[in-house]
Design a protein around this motif. Structure first.
Motif, short mmCIF file in Angstrom:
data_model
loop_
_atom_site.label_atom_id
_atom_site.label_comp_id
_atom_site.label_asym_id
_atom_site.label_seq_id
_atom_site.Cartn_x
_atom_site.Cartn_y
_atom_site.Cartn_z
N GLU A 1 7.10 9.25 -11.98
CA GLU A 1 7.48 8.85 -13.33
C GLU A 1 8.36 7.60 -13.26
O GLU A 1 8.97 7.32 -12.22
N PRO A 2 8.45 6.83 -14.34
CA PRO A 2 9.13 5.54 -14.30
C PRO A 2 10.56 5.59 -13.76
O PRO A 2 10.95 4.71 -12.98
N GLU A 3 11.35 6.59 -14.16
CA GLU A 3 12.74 6.66 -13.71
C GLU A 3 12.82 6.84 -12.20
O GLU A 3 13.62 6.18 -11.51
N ALA A 4 12.01 7.74 -11.66
CA ALA A 4 12.01 7.98 -10.22
C ALA A 4 11.49 6.77 -9.46
O ALA A 4 12.01 6.41 -8.39
N PHE A 5 10.46 6.14 -9.99
CA PHE A 5 9.92 4.93 -9.38
C PHE A 5 10.99 3.85 -9.29
O PHE A 5 11.19 3.23 -8.24
N SER A 6 11.72 3.62 -10.39
CA SER A 6 12.76 2.60 -10.42
C SER A 6 13.85 2.89 -9.41
O SER A 6 14.34 1.99 -8.71
N ALA A 7 14.25 4.16 -9.30
CA ALA A 7 15.33 4.53 -8.38
C ALA A 7 14.92 4.26 -6.92
O ALA A 7 15.70 3.72 -6.14
N LYS A 8 13.71 4.66 -6.56
CA LYS A 8 13.22 4.44 -5.19
C LYS A 8 13.11 2.94 -4.89
O LYS A 8 13.47 2.48 -3.80
N LEU A 9 12.57 2.20 -5.86
CA LEU A 9 12.39 0.77 -5.65
C LEU A 9 13.74 0.07 -5.51
O LEU A 9 13.90 -0.82 -4.67
N ASP A 10 14.70 0.48 -6.30
CA ASP A 10 16.03 -0.12 -6.20
C ASP A 10 16.70 0.19 -4.86
O ASP A 10 17.44 -0.64 -4.32
N SER A 11 16.47 1.37 -4.31
CA SER A 11 17.05 1.70 -3.01
C SER A 11 16.48 0.80 -1.92
O SER A 11 17.19 0.39 -1.00
N LEU A 12 15.17 0.47 -2.02
CA LEU A 12 14.57 -0.47 -1.07
C LEU A 12 15.21 -1.85 -1.21
O LEU A 12 15.51 -2.51 -0.21
N ASN B 1 0.83 -1.21 0.00
CA ASN B 1 0.00 0.00 0.00
C ASN B 1 0.86 1.25 0.00
O ASN B 1 0.53 2.24 -0.68
N LEU B 2 1.96 1.21 0.75
CA LEU B 2 2.88 2.35 0.80
C LEU B 2 3.48 2.63 -0.58
O LEU B 2 3.56 3.78 -1.02
N ILE B 3 3.89 1.57 -1.26
CA ILE B 3 4.47 1.73 -2.60
C ILE B 3 3.44 2.27 -3.58
O ILE B 3 3.73 3.16 -4.39
N ARG B 4 2.22 1.78 -3.48
CA ARG B 4 1.16 2.28 -4.38
C ARG B 4 0.90 3.76 -4.15
O ARG B 4 0.75 4.54 -5.10
N GLU B 5 0.83 4.14 -2.89
CA GLU B 5 0.47 5.53 -2.58
C GLU B 5 1.63 6.50 -2.82
O GLU B 5 1.44 7.60 -3.34
N ALA B 6 2.86 6.10 -2.44
CA ALA B 6 3.98 7.03 -2.46
C ALA B 6 4.82 6.95 -3.73
O ALA B 6 5.33 7.98 -4.20
N LEU B 7 4.99 5.75 -4.30
CA LEU B 7 5.92 5.59 -5.41
C LEU B 7 5.25 5.48 -6.78
O LEU B 7 5.79 5.99 -7.78
N VAL B 8 4.11 4.83 -6.85
CA VAL B 8 3.47 4.62 -8.15
C VAL B 8 3.12 5.92 -8.88
O VAL B 8 3.24 5.99 -10.10
N PRO B 9 2.72 7.00 -8.18
CA PRO B 9 2.45 8.24 -8.91
C PRO B 9 3.69 8.84 -9.59
O PRO B 9 3.56 9.70 -10.46
N GLN C 1 -4.02 3.49 -13.62
CA GLN C 1 -5.22 3.69 -12.80
C GLN C 1 -5.18 5.02 -12.05
O GLN C 1 -6.20 5.69 -11.89
N MET C 2 -4.00 5.41 -11.60
CA MET C 2 -3.89 6.57 -10.72
C MET C 2 -3.63 7.88 -11.47
O MET C 2 -4.09 8.94 -11.07
N ILE C 3 -2.85 7.80 -12.56
CA ILE C 3 -2.37 9.02 -13.19
C ILE C 3 -2.73 9.13 -14.67
O ILE C 3 -3.31 10.11 -15.12
N ALA C 4 -2.34 8.12 -15.40
CA ALA C 4 -2.33 8.23 -16.86
C ALA C 4 -3.69 7.96 -17.48
O ALA C 4 -4.67 7.70 -16.79
N ASP C 5 -3.71 8.04 -18.80
CA ASP C 5 -4.92 7.80 -19.58
C ASP C 5 -5.37 6.36 -19.38
O ASP C 5 -4.58 5.43 -19.54
N ALA C 6 -6.62 6.19 -19.04
CA ALA C 6 -7.14 4.84 -18.78
C ALA C 6 -7.12 3.97 -20.03
O ALA C 6 -7.29 2.76 -19.95
N ASP C 7 -6.94 4.58 -21.21
CA ASP C 7 -6.94 3.80 -22.44
C ASP C 7 -5.60 3.16 -22.74
O ASP C 7 -5.47 2.39 -23.69
N GLY C 8 -4.57 3.48 -22.01
CA GLY C 8 -3.27 2.91 -22.31
C GLY C 8 -2.33 3.01 -21.14
O GLY C 8 -2.56 3.73 -20.18
N VAL C 9 -1.21 2.26 -21.19
CA VAL C 9 -0.22 2.30 -20.13
C VAL C 9 0.82 3.36 -20.43
O VAL C 9 0.99 3.80 -21.57
#
Length: 459
Positions: A139-150, A129-137, A196-204
């Motif tokens: 951009e991909p590069e920032a998400f990857s960096a945070k996830l890799d630090s974990l 839930n923490l990752i969904r709320e804090a990291l998923v919003p 689901q949270m940010i982008a166009d629901a028609d595509g990833v």
């Protein structure tokens, strides 16, 4: 020649004795506070290895003459948890069923890796839930960096642990795989969560070219990880992700690829068949796809197409009897079929069949369970609302997995009409025959025949 014969004899004796030396017995003992069953059972995969009855002090002892090093499941109904065992281990377990996972503590040989695994499991439960709320919003590069630090932090903790305590290569591999495949799982999920949270629901979201580089490290044939939850969870979503991505651009289908259940799940069957080589993992993944498709039943014609494809790829699946039983139960719940001869008991003790209860006119059968009181409160409110809207229907509740005296007392405490409430003794028969896997599953009948065997009270 005499020396050579002596040497061969010594080598022969040593060769016979070595396997015996490797077969060191394993002992698992412990105490269960507030037990919910009389037994504990040790499983390897889906096979029970040994069991022990709790004594008067709620203690138990399991002694196994020989076992294969690796991951096992410690089961005390209805809960289970990992335990990593090796030849010669003497392990003590203590837990309180009121907080099964949180209270679980290992001591003895192998305690370091087992306590690491349970701590990792508990941390991961709250982490998603923490990752969904804090990291998923992000951009991909920032998400990857945070996830890799974990990931780096957790791997460092494991390395520090292995430098302080003796951890075998197999145990270290299992613990490290838990970290890596949980990380990979979040990466597979990211584009869909982000949509689901940010982008166009028609595509990833458009992803960097290196976003999926970790896939080159994925093993599709690691037998030691077959029943490791992070590994299995990753594989399930990974296969689904690959099916979606390959289909959305290449197939002549509308934007909602997953919405076309038959098409999407046949893609998944094909991918499992081509990628996964370990038999048990293949069987488990095929089973997951089969259950997912069958429980979203759309038509008998499509079911036949799916089962033909499934059997062509996994004819000797170890779960085949279970899958075929489910598909047959689904066929029997098709429109215009009669309800099966399952027996229920009324509040006054009379025994009736579902066929008799269906009788004349429209009837809706729904299901509830005593232990799930929050669900019972929700479903009771929903039924009362529907009853006001559809007054010509009779709504019949079937109580499952509940002791009869408790069921009777709940009729009063929840103000349920005893004329429309029944108790089923055999949960397994009802669950399998009527395909009761969804909490709001209901069956609509008219004049004794099925109108909709997969209705949902909420919709």
């Amino acid at each position: 020649m005499i020396r050579l014969l002596l040497l061969l004899m010594i080598l022969g004796v040593w060769g016979c004795q070595e396997p015996q030396q490797d077969r060191r017995p394993v002992s698992i003992s412990g105490e269960i506070v507030n037990p919910t069953d009389s037994y504990v059972i040790l499983y390897k995969g889906e096979e029970p290895i040994d069991s022990a009855r709790l004594d008067a002090q709620n203690r138990f002892v399991l002694r196994i003459d020989s076992l294969e090093n690796g991951l096992y499941n410690f089961f005390h109904r209805p809960e289970f948890q990992y335990i990593y065992l090796e030849q010669g281990d003497s392990m003590q377990i203590r837990l309180n069923t009121i907080a099964f996972d949180e209270s679980l503590v290992f001591s003895g040989s192998g305690e370091a890796v087992n306590n690491f695994l349970i701590d990792f499991f508990l941390e991961s439960e709250g982490e998603e839930n923490l990752i969904r709320e804090a990291l998923v919003p992000m951009e991909p590069e920032a998400f990857s960096a945070k996830l890799d630090s974990l990931k780096v932090r957790k791997v460092r903790q494991l390395e520090e642990l292995s430098s302080e305590f003796p951890i075998t290569e197999g145990a270290y591999h299992t613990a490290r795989a838990s970290i890596l495949y949980k990380n990979y799982y979040y990466r597979e999920k990211y584009p869909f969560w982000h949509r689901q949270m940010i982008a166009d629901a028609d595509g990833v979201h458009e992803l960097p070219n290196n976003f999926y580089d970790y896939r080159s490290d994925v093993s599709y044939d690691d037998l030691s990880l077959t029943f490791l939850k992070p590994y299995h969870d990753f594989m399930v979503f990974h296969i689904g992700n690959l099916a979606y991505m390959s289909c959305k651009d290449a197939c002549s289908i509308d934007k909602d690829v997953v919405g076309n259940q038959l098409h999407f799940n046949r893609h998944q069957l094909k991918l499992i068949d081509s990628l996964v080589t370990a038999d048990e993992l293949r069987d488990n993944l095929f089973r997951t796809v089969a259950f997912d498709y069958l429980l979203k039943y759309d038509s008998e014609e499509n079911l036949e197409v799916f089962m033909t494809d499934f059997l062509s790829r996994s004819e000797n699946n170890r779960h085949l009897s279970e899958i075929e039983a489910l598909s047959e139960a689904i066929r029997n719940l098709s429109p215009n079929h009669q309800l099966p001869d399952l027996m229920v008991e009324s509040a006054d003790g009379s025994i009736q069949s579902l066929k008799e209860l269906a009788g004349a006119g429209p009837v809706v059968f729904y299901f509830w369970s005593g232990p799930q009181q929050h669900h019972l409160a929700n479903i009771t409110r929903r039924v009362r609302s529907l009853n006001e809207e559809y007054q010509d229907y009779r709504f019949v509740g079937i109580c499952l997995r509940t002791e009869k005296p408790r069921w009777k007392s709940m009729l009063t405490s929840y103000s349920l009409d005893p004329q429309n409430q029944y108790w089923a003794e055999d949960f397994e028969s009802f669950a399998h025959t009527l395909v009761v896997y969804h909490p709001y599953k209901s069956i609509v009948t008219k004049d004794g025949k099925i109108v909709d065997g997969f209705a949902n009270l909420n919709t």
